[in-house]
Scaffold this motif. Structure first.
Motif, PDB file in Angstrom:
ATOM      1  N   VAL A  78       0.845  -1.199   0.000  1.00 61.18           N
ATOM      2  CA  VAL A  78       0.000   0.000   0.000  1.00 61.18           C
ATOM      3  C   VAL A  78       0.876   1.243   0.000  1.00 61.18           C
ATOM      4  O   VAL A  78       1.754   1.402   0.858  1.00 61.18           O
ATOM      5  CB  VAL A  78      -0.938   0.013   1.224  1.00 61.18           C
ATOM      6  CG1 VAL A  78      -1.818   1.265   1.186  1.00 61.18           C
ATOM      7  CG2 VAL A  78      -1.797  -1.253   1.263  1.00 61.18           C
ATOM      8  N   GLY A  79       0.634   2.114  -0.954  1.00 63.29           N
ATOM      9  CA  GLY A  79       1.290   3.421  -0.983  1.00 63.29           C
ATOM     10  C   GLY A  79       0.285   4.478  -0.582  1.00 63.29           C
ATOM     11  O   GLY A  79      -0.588   4.848  -1.377  1.00 63.29           O
ATOM     12  N   LEU A  80       0.369   4.955   0.646  1.00 63.73           N
ATOM     13  CA  LEU A  80      -0.604   5.903   1.186  1.00 63.73           C
ATOM     14  C   LEU A  80      -0.040   7.316   1.155  1.00 63.73           C
ATOM     15  O   LEU A  80       1.054   7.569   1.664  1.00 63.73           O
ATOM     16  CB  LEU A  80      -0.957   5.521   2.626  1.00 63.73           C
ATOM     17  CG  LEU A  80      -1.860   6.503   3.400  1.00 63.73           C
ATOM     18  CD1 LEU A  80      -3.244   6.584   2.759  1.00 63.73           C
ATOM     19  CD2 LEU A  80      -1.973   6.085   4.861  1.00 63.73           C
ATOM     20  N   VAL A  81      -0.786   8.210   0.557  1.00 67.94           N
ATOM     21  CA  VAL A  81      -0.461   9.639   0.614  1.00 67.94           C
ATOM     22  C   VAL A  81      -1.548  10.284   1.466  1.00 67.94           C
ATOM     23  O   VAL A  81      -2.678  10.458   1.017  1.00 67.94           O
ATOM     24  CB  VAL A  81      -0.417  10.273  -0.786  1.00 67.94           C
ATOM     25  CG1 VAL A  81       0.011  11.742  -0.685  1.00 67.94           C
ATOM     26  CG2 VAL A  81       0.524   9.513  -1.697  1.00 67.94           C
ATOM     27  N   PRO A  82      -1.250  10.588   2.736  1.00 63.18           N
ATOM     28  CA  PRO A  82      -2.298  11.046   3.651  1.00 63.18           C
ATOM     29  C   PRO A  82      -2.783  12.450   3.345  1.00 63.18           C
ATOM     30  O   PRO A  82      -2.172  13.211   2.590  1.00 63.18           O
ATOM     31  CB  PRO A  82      -1.619  10.985   5.023  1.00 63.18           C
ATOM     32  CG  PRO A  82      -0.167  11.124   4.725  1.00 63.18           C
ATOM     33  CD  PRO A  82       0.055  10.481   3.387  1.00 63.18           C
ATOM     34  N   GLN A  83      -3.901  12.768   3.981  1.00 61.98           N
ATOM     35  CA  GLN A  83      -4.520  14.078   3.775  1.00 61.98           C
ATOM     36  C   GLN A  83      -3.576  15.206   4.201  1.00 61.98           C
ATOM     37  O   GLN A  83      -3.512  16.247   3.565  1.00 61.98           O
ATOM     38  CB  GLN A  83      -5.817  14.139   4.595  1.00 61.98           C
ATOM     39  CG  GLN A  83      -6.713  15.313   4.269  1.00 61.98           C
ATOM     40  CD  GLN A  83      -8.044  15.203   4.990  1.00 61.98           C
ATOM     41  OE1 GLN A  83      -8.129  14.647   6.079  1.00 61.98           O
ATOM     42  NE2 GLN A  83      -9.092  15.705   4.390  1.00 61.98           N
ATOM     43  N   LYS A  84      -2.855  14.979   5.279  1.00 62.15           N
ATOM     44  CA  LYS A  84      -1.868  15.950   5.738  1.00 62.15           C
ATOM     45  C   LYS A  84      -0.488  15.324   5.552  1.00 62.15           C
ATOM     46  O   LYS A  84      -0.005  14.613   6.440  1.00 62.15           O
ATOM     47  CB  LYS A  84      -2.098  16.318   7.202  1.00 62.15           C
ATOM     48  CG  LYS A  84      -3.419  17.032   7.443  1.00 62.15           C
ATOM     49  CD  LYS A  84      -3.601  17.353   8.915  1.00 62.15           C
ATOM     50  CE  LYS A  84      -4.929  18.081   9.153  1.00 62.15           C
ATOM     51  NZ  LYS A  84      -5.133  18.377  10.601  1.00 62.15           N
ATOM     52  N   PRO A  85       0.154  15.550   4.418  1.00 60.28           N
ATOM     53  CA  PRO A  85       1.456  14.907   4.165  1.00 60.28           C
ATOM     54  C   PRO A  85       2.498  15.359   5.172  1.00 60.28           C
ATOM     55  O   PRO A  85       2.569  16.537   5.521  1.00 60.28           O
ATOM     56  CB  PRO A  85       1.809  15.358   2.748  1.00 60.28           C
ATOM     57  CG  PRO A  85       1.034  16.617   2.534  1.00 60.28           C
ATOM     58  CD  PRO A  85      -0.228  16.462   3.323  1.00 60.28           C
ATOM     59  N   TYR A  86       3.290  14.411   5.619  1.00 61.20           N
ATOM     60  CA  TYR A  86       4.307  14.706   6.629  1.00 61.20           C
ATOM     61  C   TYR A  86       5.672  14.309   6.093  1.00 61.20           C
ATOM     62  O   TYR A  86       5.854  13.204   5.596  1.00 61.20           O
ATOM     63  CB  TYR A  86       4.006  13.937   7.918  1.00 61.20           C
ATOM     64  CG  TYR A  86       4.862  14.370   9.092  1.00 61.20           C
ATOM     65  CD1 TYR A  86       4.432  15.364   9.948  1.00 61.20           C
ATOM     66  CD2 TYR A  86       6.098  13.779   9.331  1.00 61.20           C
ATOM     67  CE1 TYR A  86       5.198  15.778  11.026  1.00 61.20           C
ATOM     68  CE2 TYR A  86       6.889  14.191  10.393  1.00 61.20           C
ATOM     69  CZ  TYR A  86       6.430  15.186  11.240  1.00 61.20           C
ATOM     70  OH  TYR A  86       7.200  15.585  12.298  1.00 61.20           O
ATOM     71  N   LEU A  87       6.625  15.225   6.212  1.00 59.45           N
ATOM     72  CA  LEU A  87       8.006  14.947   5.828  1.00 59.45           C
ATOM     73  C   LEU A  87       8.876  14.941   7.076  1.00 59.45           C
ATOM     74  O   LEU A  87       8.603  15.672   8.035  1.00 59.45           O
ATOM     75  CB  LEU A  87       8.521  16.003   4.837  1.00 59.45           C
ATOM     76  CG  LEU A  87       7.739  16.132   3.531  1.00 59.45           C
ATOM     77  CD1 LEU A  87       8.356  17.211   2.651  1.00 59.45           C
ATOM     78  CD2 LEU A  87       7.678  14.802   2.778  1.00 59.45           C
ATOM     79  N   PHE A  88       9.923  14.124   7.044  1.00 58.11           N
ATOM     80  CA  PHE A  88      10.773  13.957   8.206  1.00 58.11           C
ATOM     81  C   PHE A  88      12.056  14.774   8.068  1.00 58.11           C
ATOM     82  O   PHE A  88      12.490  15.088   6.960  1.00 58.11           O
ATOM     83  CB  PHE A  88      11.125  12.477   8.396  1.00 58.11           C
ATOM     84  CG  PHE A  88       9.935  11.614   8.702  1.00 58.11           C
ATOM     85  CD1 PHE A  88       9.548  11.385  10.006  1.00 58.11           C
ATOM     86  CD2 PHE A  88       9.197  11.050   7.674  1.00 58.11           C
ATOM     87  CE1 PHE A  88       8.440  10.598  10.286  1.00 58.11           C
ATOM     88  CE2 PHE A  88       8.091  10.267   7.942  1.00 58.11           C
ATOM     89  CZ  PHE A  88       7.714  10.038   9.255  1.00 58.11           C
ATOM     90  N   THR A  89      12.647  15.084   9.202  1.00 59.67           N
ATOM     91  CA  THR A  89      13.919  15.794   9.212  1.00 59.67           C
ATOM     92  C   THR A  89      14.959  14.989   8.435  1.00 59.67           C
ATOM     93  O   THR A  89      15.111  13.786   8.639  1.00 59.67           O
ATOM     94  CB  THR A  89      14.410  16.004  10.652  1.00 59.67           C
ATOM     95  OG1 THR A  89      13.404  16.694  11.393  1.00 59.67           O
ATOM     96  CG2 THR A  89      15.705  16.805  10.673  1.00 59.67           C
ATOM     97  N   GLY A  90      15.646  15.634   7.528  1.00 61.45           N
ATOM     98  CA  GLY A  90      16.632  14.952   6.689  1.00 61.45           C
ATOM     99  C   GLY A  90      16.795  15.693   5.386  1.00 61.45           C
ATOM    100  O   GLY A  90      16.921  16.924   5.372  1.00 61.45           O
ATOM    101  N   THR A  91      16.788  14.960   4.284  1.00 61.32           N
ATOM    102  CA  THR A  91      16.907  15.557   2.957  1.00 61.32           C
ATOM    103  C   THR A  91      15.737  15.107   2.102  1.00 61.32           C
ATOM    104  O   THR A  91      14.950  14.235   2.498  1.00 61.32           O
ATOM    105  CB  THR A  91      18.220  15.128   2.282  1.00 61.32           C
ATOM    106  OG1 THR A  91      18.184  13.700   2.079  1.00 61.32           O
ATOM    107  CG2 THR A  91      19.419  15.478   3.138  1.00 61.32           C
ATOM    108  N   ILE A  92      15.626  15.695   0.906  1.00 60.22           N
ATOM    109  CA  ILE A  92      14.586  15.253  -0.028  1.00 60.22           C
ATOM    110  C   ILE A  92      14.793  13.778  -0.358  1.00 60.22           C
ATOM    111  O   ILE A  92      13.839  12.984  -0.368  1.00 60.22           O
ATOM    112  CB  ILE A  92      14.622  16.115  -1.308  1.00 60.22           C
ATOM    113  CG1 ILE A  92      14.158  17.548  -0.997  1.00 60.22           C
ATOM    114  CG2 ILE A  92      13.761  15.497  -2.404  1.00 60.22           C
ATOM    115  CD1 ILE A  92      14.255  18.499  -2.166  1.00 60.22           C
ATOM    116  N   ALA A  93      16.047  13.386  -0.594  1.00 57.34           N
ATOM    117  CA  ALA A  93      16.339  11.992  -0.940  1.00 57.34           C
ATOM    118  C   ALA A  93      15.966  11.046   0.188  1.00 57.34           C
ATOM    119  O   ALA A  93      15.357   9.986  -0.041  1.00 57.34           O
ATOM    120  CB  ALA A  93      17.817  11.838  -1.296  1.00 57.34           C
ATOM    121  N   SER A  94      16.302  11.384   1.425  1.00 62.50           N
ATOM    122  CA  SER A  94      16.002  10.481   2.544  1.00 62.50           C
ATOM    123  C   SER A  94      14.499  10.334   2.743  1.00 62.50           C
ATOM    124  O   SER A  94      14.018   9.262   3.131  1.00 62.50           O
ATOM    125  CB  SER A  94      16.655  10.986   3.828  1.00 62.50           C
ATOM    126  OG  SER A  94      16.079  12.206   4.255  1.00 62.50           O
TER     127      SER A  94
END
Length: 581
Positions: free
Chosen positions: A414-430
């Motif tokens: 399952v590839g879930l793209v949630p209603q409120k997308p969350y990105l983690f501390t790091g880089t775009i690649a990570s």
């Protein structure tokens, strides 16, 4: 509470019994040395000074120096081993709390709340860890010192033993009263730390809303109130703690005066020598210091017990989406999803959010869900990756009930793209490699291109290695959504779930993105939840949700001709010409 504390410490300290054995041996050596030193000092005074035997003084003094060196080394080693055991204990408890929280469903996370879980895994664990440190460095030596000190003091003079008993009883009674007064305050203090963390987290997270509505004074008052309540409780605890040391000092001083007063009469009568009185005073001080340290440990115990209860509550909570005891054999990843008479009710809710839903997602087909706010769209999407469990009916992925899936196998599909997308501390690649750590740079750029994010990524100085702050707050909402979509594409799942994932995009970018997604998701099942009709007009099937029920299904043109609810949604967004198109 103390029972929970003992069980928690016993459970996590087992791997470090070896270190604690080292502590015990070293503390025993250090204690024996410290107990023997006053006796040697008494012999120097009574046998060496009185007789003027310089050789005896030098010889006994040399022995005292050697014993002091051994005592110092033993104490350093004991503290090192005890601290090592306590720090590793704290590490293991934090890891256990984190692992348990990581397996929680949204239901359990909402029950505890993020601020409380953070407090339990930091401050609460620290309190128990400090108690373990005190136990390993104080509790082991204090009883030995107390018992040994009494024995050695009685060897010097039995007639003054009543002063030891009186001092210990007075000191113990006073500290017992202080502990009784402090115990309820510790529970209040931990709760108020939770409250302060919750208020602070809300204010930092919602700072833009606070400023937009000019609510800084109101939020400052909320923080001031929470902070003031915590300070008030901590101050009350601090005052009681501050009273302890003068009280202990008073007991020690009054005991010393008593021993010297009554000892002087015994010396005058010839029942006691000066060196023996000096040794007796040393043993009295050692005994009272041991009592004080033990009671200090008892002061820490109530707060640690409160913290242990809070930690234990997390460790004992079983997730409502726990992995199956016997997972079903892993089927081939085809991307078929079936909702079979599915209903879902939140705990304590009067009405179910979803009612008797039956539909299918098939590979190569795009299914869309639309409905008013609160109709249950997001809840429905959370049932596929098993963030919740259906309260009635079944959700099947590739023919297997999601409750029977190995969680890792299910989430890999399952590839879930949630209603409120969350990105983690790091880089775009990570962040893009979050679902597939072995993805190549070429695959990352391909996903970025499909997600219509290449333009702003290339403009950044580090491109793929450009830093991303916590939550993705250093990129715009639309950029965050596109990176979240690219992250799902990198994973290459067999089921794509887009939960209102195009809401922050302009119409032109939305159209380009949907066109680019079609060949990428051609062999997968696609579920799109949307508020905007233009996003789903090309769907193979559209489900119309109203109050948790499917009130219409079909293509855009079919629903436009037959479904009143869909017609109302369309008419509120599109002109007649756009709707007909």
């Amino acid at each position: 509470m103390l029972g929970t504390l003992v069980r928690l410490i016993g459970r996590f300290i087992k791997p470090y019994w070896g270190l604690l054995t080292v502590v015990l041996v070293l503390q025993l050596i250090a204690t024996v040395m410290s107990l023997y030193l006053p006796t040697l000092n008494a012999r120097i005074i009574d046998e060496g000074v009185v007789t003027g035997d310089t050789n005896f003084i030098w010889g006994t003094g040399g022995i005292m120096l050697a014993l002091s060196a051994v005592q110092g080394l033993a104490q350093v080693g004991a503290v090192w081993a005890g601290a090592n055991a306590a720090m590793q204990f704290g590490r293991d408890v934090r890891a256990a709390v984190f692992d348990r929280a990581l397996g929680f469903s949204t239901r359990e996370l909402n029950k505890f709340g993020a601020p409380s879980l953070i407090t339990r895994n930091t401050n609460d664990v620290l309190q128990v860890q400090q108690l373990v440190l005190m136990i390993s460095t104080v509790l082991i030596s204090a009883p030995i010192t107390m018992v040994g000190g009494v024995v050695m003091a009685l060897r010097e003079d039995v007639g003054l033993s009543w002063t030891i008993l009186a001092a210990v009883m007075l000191l113990g009674a006073g500290i017992a009263v202080l502990i009784y007064l402090m115990s309820p305050l510790f529970s209040i203090q931990q709760t108020r730390i939770d409250t302060l963390n919750r208020v602070l987290r809300e204010q930092i997270t919602g700072i833009r809303v606070v400023r937009a509505f000019v609510r800084e004074p109101h939020e400052a008052q909320r923080f001031e109130k929470a902070n003031g309540e915590l300070v008030d409780t901590a101050t009350r605890v601090g005052r009681l703690m501050a009273f302890m040391f003068p009280f202990v000092g008073f007991v020690m001083n009054i005991s010393t005066v008593g021993v010297m007063w009554f000892g002087a009469f015994r010396i005058e009568n010839g029942d006691l020598q000066i060196g023996q009185l000096t040794a007796f005073l040393s043993y009295l001080a050692q005994i009272l210091i041991s009592v004080m340290m033990t009671t200090m440990l008892l002061v820490l115990a109530p707060r640690a017990a409160v913290c242990a209860d809070r930690i234990d509550a997390v460790l004992k909570t079983e997730s409502t989406v726990a992995p199956p005891a016997n997972p079903a054999p892993t089927p081939q990843a085809r991307g078929e999803v079936v909702f079979d008479r599915v209903s879902f009710r939140y705990p304590g809710a009067e009405e179910p959010v979803l009612k008797d839903l039956t539909f299918e997602l098939k590979p190569g087909r795009k299914t869309a869900i639309i409905g008013s706010t609160g109709s249950g769209k997001t809840t429905l999407t959370n049932l596929i990756p098993r963030l919740f469990d259906a309260t009635e009916g079944r959700v099947l992925v590739d023919g297997v009930d999601v409750r029977d899936f190995n969680p890792d196998d299910l989430w890999a599909r399952v590839g879930l793209v949630p209603q409120k997308p969350y990105l983690f501390t790091g880089t775009i690649a990570s962040n893009l490699r979050y679902g597939r750590p072995d993805a190549t740079p070429e695959e990352l750029w391909h996903a970025i291109t499909v997600a219509q994010a290449r333009d702003f990524v290339e403009e950044k100085e580090g491109q793929l290695e450009s830093p991303i702050s916590q939550g993705g707050t250093n990129v715009s909402g639309g950029q965050r959504q596109r990176l979240a979509i690219a992250r799902a594409l990198v994973k290459k799942p067999s089921v794509y779930v887009f939960d209102d994932s195009f809401s922050a995009l302009d119409v032109a970018t939305d159209a380009r993105l949907r066109a680019a997604l079609e060949p990428e998701t051609a062999r997968a099942s696609v579920l799109v939840v949307a508020q905007r009709v233009s996003t789903i007009t090309d769907a193979d099937e559209i489900l119309v949700l109203e109050h948790g029920e499917i009130v219409g299904r079909g293509t855009h043109s079919e629903l436009l001709a037959t479904n009143e609810t869909y017609q109302e949604i369309v008419s509120s967004q599109l002109s007649a010409e756009e709707a007909a198109a």
